[in-house]
Scaffold this motif. Structure first.
Motif, mmCIF file in Angstrom:
data_model
loop_
_atom_site.group_PDB
_atom_site.id
_atom_site.type_symbol
_atom_site.label_atom_id
_atom_site.label_comp_id
_atom_site.label_asym_id
_atom_site.label_seq_id
_atom_site.Cartn_x
_atom_site.Cartn_y
_atom_site.Cartn_z
ATOM 1 N N VAL A 50 9.119 1.023 0.977
ATOM 2 C CA VAL A 50 9.309 2.122 -0.036
ATOM 3 C C VAL A 50 8.489 1.731 -1.321
ATOM 4 N N LEU A 51 7.320 2.734 -1.152
ATOM 5 C CA LEU A 51 6.543 2.485 -2.389
ATOM 6 C C LEU A 51 6.778 3.609 -3.519
ATOM 7 N N PRO A 52 6.452 3.260 -4.707
ATOM 8 C CA PRO A 52 6.828 4.438 -5.587
ATOM 9 C C PRO A 52 5.946 5.432 -5.556
ATOM 10 N N PRO A 53 6.003 6.629 -6.276
ATOM 11 C CA PRO A 53 4.978 7.560 -6.162
ATOM 12 C C PRO A 53 3.739 7.429 -6.443
ATOM 13 N N GLU A 54 3.557 6.604 -7.471
ATOM 14 C CA GLU A 54 2.199 6.298 -8.157
ATOM 15 C C GLU A 54 1.455 5.334 -7.179
ATOM 16 N N ALA A 55 1.771 4.974 -6.117
ATOM 17 C CA ALA A 55 1.474 3.889 -5.383
ATOM 18 C C ALA A 55 -0.092 3.964 -5.026
ATOM 19 N N GLU A 56 -0.511 5.321 -4.710
ATOM 20 C CA GLU A 56 -1.902 5.152 -4.209
ATOM 21 C C GLU A 56 -2.607 5.303 -5.361
ATOM 22 N N GLN A 57 -2.220 6.099 -6.473
ATOM 23 C CA GLN A 57 -3.115 5.891 -7.818
ATOM 24 C C GLN A 57 -3.126 4.590 -8.023
ATOM 25 N N ARG A 58 -2.404 3.646 -8.187
ATOM 26 C CA ARG A 58 -2.371 2.398 -8.745
ATOM 27 C C ARG A 58 -3.408 1.681 -7.614
ATOM 28 N N LEU A 59 -3.172 1.821 -6.505
ATOM 29 C CA LEU A 59 -4.289 1.110 -5.404
ATOM 30 C C LEU A 59 -5.632 1.264 -5.711
ATOM 31 N N THR A 60 -6.083 2.753 -5.906
ATOM 32 C CA THR A 60 -7.396 2.971 -6.173
ATOM 33 C C THR A 60 -7.868 2.549 -7.596
ATOM 34 N N GLN A 61 -7.028 2.134 -8.527
ATOM 35 C CA GLN A 61 -7.599 1.664 -9.727
ATOM 36 C C GLN A 61 -7.749 0.156 -9.673
ATOM 37 N N MET A 62 -7.422 -0.296 -8.563
ATOM 38 C CA MET A 62 -7.895 -1.593 -8.350
ATOM 39 C C MET A 62 -9.115 -2.058 -8.016
ATOM 40 N N ASP A 63 -9.666 -3.584 -8.216
ATOM 41 C CA ASP A 63 -10.966 -3.729 -7.710
ATOM 42 C C ASP A 63 -10.914 -3.805 -6.137
ATOM 43 N N ALA A 64 -12.369 -3.423 -5.393
ATOM 44 C CA ALA A 64 -12.449 -3.777 -3.991
ATOM 45 C C ALA A 64 -12.128 -4.943 -3.781
ATOM 46 N N THR A 65 -12.551 -6.127 -4.487
ATOM 47 C CA THR A 65 -12.125 -7.583 -3.659
ATOM 48 C C THR A 65 -10.540 -7.858 -3.724
ATOM 49 N N THR A 66 -9.784 -7.340 -4.624
ATOM 50 C CA THR A 66 -8.255 -7.554 -4.648
ATOM 51 C C THR A 66 -7.727 -6.799 -3.262
ATOM 52 N N LEU A 67 -8.213 -5.656 -3.172
ATOM 53 C CA LEU A 67 -7.903 -4.799 -2.222
ATOM 54 C C LEU A 67 -8.418 -5.039 -0.857
ATOM 55 N N GLU A 68 -9.511 -6.013 -0.499
ATOM 56 C CA GLU A 68 -10.040 -6.468 0.530
ATOM 57 C C GLU A 68 -9.133 -7.768 0.901
ATOM 58 N N GLN A 69 -8.546 -8.470 -0.264
ATOM 59 C CA GLN A 69 -7.717 -9.639 0.158
ATOM 60 C C GLN A 69 -6.416 -9.297 0.574
ATOM 61 N N LEU A 70 -6.110 -7.931 0.210
ATOM 62 C CA LEU A 70 -4.724 -7.437 0.662
ATOM 63 C C LEU A 70 -4.643 -7.190 2.030
ATOM 64 N N VAL A 71 -5.733 -6.519 2.362
ATOM 65 C CA VAL A 71 -5.899 -5.869 3.600
ATOM 66 C C VAL A 71 -6.017 -7.253 4.726
ATOM 67 N N GLU A 72 -6.897 -8.134 4.337
ATOM 68 C CA GLU A 72 -7.002 -9.135 5.223
ATOM 69 C C GLU A 72 -5.456 -10.215 5.331
ATOM 70 N N LEU A 73 -4.782 -9.942 4.228
ATOM 71 C CA LEU A 73 -3.430 -10.795 4.397
ATOM 72 C C LEU A 73 -2.290 -10.003 4.954
ATOM 73 N N ALA A 74 -2.554 -8.820 4.992
ATOM 74 C CA ALA A 74 -1.675 -7.828 5.974
ATOM 75 C C ALA A 74 -1.976 -8.047 7.525
ATOM 76 N N PHE A 75 -3.168 -8.438 7.991
ATOM 77 C CA PHE A 75 -3.539 -8.964 9.299
ATOM 78 C C PHE A 75 -2.744 -10.270 9.524
ATOM 79 N N SER A 76 -3.099 -11.588 8.736
ATOM 80 C CA SER A 76 -2.852 -12.575 8.771
ATOM 81 C C SER A 76 -1.287 -12.895 8.650
ATOM 82 N N GLU A 77 -0.789 -12.327 7.563
ATOM 83 C CA GLU A 77 0.552 -12.676 7.127
ATOM 84 C C GLU A 77 1.242 -11.484 6.373
#
Length: 310
Positions: A266-293
């Motif tokens: 359950v994510l807050p309504p502004e979740a997508e906006q917060r994600l698009t404001q993050m840098d690409a490297t941080t998002l890439e690390q989260l995506v890699e973590l989603a696959f590994s852990e």
């Protein structure tokens, strides 16, 4: 207002009508009867050259326009000049477009228009491309044509040196004619090869002519255009990189939102906006973590999109 460059070229073609006819028509050139007044009736304009000639018993006028740069509506202007010359001289008129440079060439003949389904006008004219002329032909080894020969497609900078030597040695020229032709040679050679290829003696002649300032202005415009193109390319590359980075951020944000949906987070309504404001490297690390852990990724994702203090 005509530039100094245009005026000098006009003076060249008007001052040597016999040689101009050889350039336009080759060895079968018509015989010059007389050079007519280049001013046209009911017009403030002047033709570059208007020659009354005769060939095989036919007398007609040759109206020549020298084009060194592109001109919108050139064919229409040529039509206007031809009609005015015809009305004044009472003779058929052969219009000729003499193009000095490939970029000066406009729409090919004929110039036509139609009304109510009927072709009203089809205006044809002769086209002579200076770069296609073979100046090695004996008939074209004339003093006034030497300066034009640097525009031949196969000519290199050495042609300017050869032409300058020939003009300086030509005994049939008056000193004024020689200087005129050297100025034309210098102007065309500078335009074709760049002013750095002019000999010191030719450069000295050019420095005394108003056309030198025009040539320098042209080179400055070309330099500014090159710099502007380089800057534009750099800006375009930067913008392209920024757009690519933003696209990558949006793609990774969508991937994490899909991950959250699959994990029933359950994510807050502004979740997508917060994600698009993050840098690409941080998002890439989260995506890699989603696959590994996935569990650790879920906690990290919730922490990243939740309002601070929650």
């Amino acid at each position: 207002m005509a530039s100094v460059y245009d005026l000098i070229l006009r003076r060249l073609v008007q001052g040597h009508p016999d040689q101009l006819l050889l350039l336009l028509f080759g060895p079968n050139a018509p015989t010059l009867v007389r050079a007519a007044d280049t001013s046209l009736p009911q017009s403030e304009r002047r033709a570059d050259a208007l020659l009354i000639v005769e060939a095989q018993g036919e007398r007609f006028a040759v109206e020549v326009e020298v084009q060194a740069q592109p001109e919108a509506g050139f064919s229409r202007r040529l039509l206007d000049y031809a009609v005015r010359a015809h009305l004044r001289e009472g003779l058929p008129v052969l219009p000729v477009a003499l193009y000095l440079l490939p970029e000066a060439e406009g729409a090919p003949p004929p110039y036509t228009f139609a009304c109510a389904g009927r072709r009203v006008l089809s205006f044809d004219f002769l086209v002579v491309r200076l770069w296609e002329v073979d100046f090695s032909l004996p008939t074209l080894q004339k003093p006034a044509l030497l300066a034009l020969s640097v525009m031949e497609q196969t000519a290199g900078p050495e042609r300017a040196t050869w032409a300058e030597t020939r003009l300086r040695q030509e005994a049939s020229l008056t000193e004024e004619e020689r200087l005129d032709l050297l100025v034309v040679l210098g102007a065309l050679a500078a335009r074709r090869f760049g002013s750095q290829w002019l000999s010191q003696s030719l450069r000295s002649v050019m420095l005394d002519s108003p056309i030198w300032e025009e040539l320098l202005a042209e080179e400055r415009v070309k330099l500014r255009a090159q710099i502007s193109a380089q800057v534009s390319a750099q800006i375009s590359a930067q913008i392209s990189a920024q757009i690519s980075a933003q696209v990558r951020i949006q793609e990774r944000a969508r991937t994490l939102l899909q991950f959250a949906k699959a994990r029933k987070l359950v994510l807050p309504p502004e979740a997508e906006q917060r994600l698009t404001q993050m840098d690409a490297t941080t998002l890439e690390q989260l995506v890699e973590l989603a696959f590994s852990e996935p569990e650790a990724a879920a906690r990290a994702l919730l922490a990243a999109v939740s309002p601070q203090g929650h």
